[in-house]
Scaffold this active site. Structure first.
Site, short mmCIF file in Angstrom:
data_model
loop_
_atom_site.label_atom_id
_atom_site.label_comp_id
_atom_site.label_asym_id
_atom_site.label_seq_id
_atom_site.Cartn_x
_atom_site.Cartn_y
_atom_site.Cartn_z
N GLU A 123 0.83 -1.22 0.00
CA GLU A 123 0.00 0.00 0.00
C GLU A 123 0.86 1.27 0.00
O GLU A 123 0.46 2.29 -0.56
CB GLU A 123 -0.95 -0.03 1.20
CG GLU A 123 -2.03 -1.10 1.02
CD GLU A 123 -2.93 -1.24 2.23
OE1 GLU A 123 -4.14 -1.01 2.08
OE2 GLU A 123 -2.42 -1.59 3.32
N GLU A 143 -3.74 -9.46 3.50
CA GLU A 143 -4.49 -9.19 4.74
C GLU A 143 -5.58 -10.22 5.03
O GLU A 143 -5.82 -10.57 6.19
CB GLU A 143 -5.12 -7.79 4.67
CG GLU A 143 -4.16 -6.66 5.00
CD GLU A 143 -3.34 -6.19 3.81
OE1 GLU A 143 -2.71 -5.14 3.90
OE2 GLU A 143 -3.33 -6.89 2.77
#
Length: 276
Positions: A123, A143
């Site tokens: 990210e 995740e």
């Protein structure tokens, strides 16, 4: 050139020097420097990165930024799950996760990747304007493997950087993608040979292609593209991502994911929505 993080008191036990900052001509270089933790983002990393970003934005002689890693195999492994499990805050008020993913930048930043860029590390890369990566680099947002979601921009930035089906594959499987594939699909600008020096050489080469141009024209061009591409929806997208994460935080699986990671075992999911 080093800066003390705002609010950091001399003699405290908090880590320091976890994000290094130096200048080379018109280029600012940010080095993720928590090698023993594979550059996992802690509260200290976020605070130091935001402080360095403030310095970068305030310096009229700095026109381009590069984010690299001091680790020989990892760009950034994402959030420090031990800190997450303990309720630590990994986002700053201005910069968001890692003090960077929602920072209101006016200057271009290049991600210089020579290794794994996973979860929050990916990210950080997605938050950059350009990406240089060595052939050994791999990208992923795993995740879901820990009952988390990529709430630091991954869920809305990946589908804008990659074809929708590929972005969904990465998000829903949590599997990694190699550098060559990311280059073919347009997420990586420049591919180079492995090694920190090779990657930095390639990143500086790309930066030099930008710094030969009029800086204010570069900044205004970036501002226009950013506005055209987001239409001011970033805040709403971050809020929706955070809402999703908060919903998961009320479930048993949310505790099980980080706990299984810390205990080095496979997680046992229940899929129960009941609150803890």
């Amino acid at each position: 050139y080093q800066r003390r993080v705002r609010g950091q008191q001399p003699g405290t036990m908090a880590e320091s020097g976890v994000v290094l900052f130096r200048k080379e001509g018109h280029v600012a270089i940010f080095t993720l420097n928590r090698p023993k933790a594979m550059n996992a983002v802690s509260a200290e990393v976020s605070a130091e990165m935001e402080a360095h970003m403030d310095a970068f934005e305030a310096d009229d002689t700095l026109w381009v930024g590069i984010i690299e890693s001091s680790h020989p195999k990892v760009f950034c492994a994402g959030a420090d799950l031990k800190s997450v499990s303990a309720g630590g805050k990994l986002a700053t008020k201005k910069g968001g996760f890692a003090g960077f993913t929602s920072y209101p930048r006016t200057k271009p930043v290049i991600a210089c990747v020579d290794g794994f860029a996973l979860a929050g590390g990916c990210e950080i890369v997605l938050s950059c304007d350009l990406v240089v990566a060595s052939t050994k680099s791999k990208f992923g947002v795993p995740e879901v493997k820990r009952s988390l979601i990529a709430a630091a921009g991954g869920l809305f930035r990946l589908p804008t950087k990659l074809p929708h089906a590929i972005a969904m594959e990465m998000i829903l499987t949590g599997d990694r993608m190699p550098c060559e594939r990311m280059h073919q699909l347009g997420m990586v600008n420049v591919v180079c040979e492995p090694g920190r020096e090779k990657a930095m050489e390639a990143a500086m080469g790309l930066a030099s292609r930008i710094t030969v141009n009029a800086p204010l024209a570069v900044f205004e061009s970036k501002a226009c593209v950013d506005e055209f591409s987001t239409r001011g929806t970033d805040n709403a997208d971050f809020q929706r991502s955070n809402d999703g994460l908060m919903m998961l935080a009320q479930t048993p699986d949310f505790k099980e994911g980080p706990r299984a990671f810390i205990e080095k075992r496979d997680p046992v999911w229940t899929g129960q929505k009941s609150k803890l």
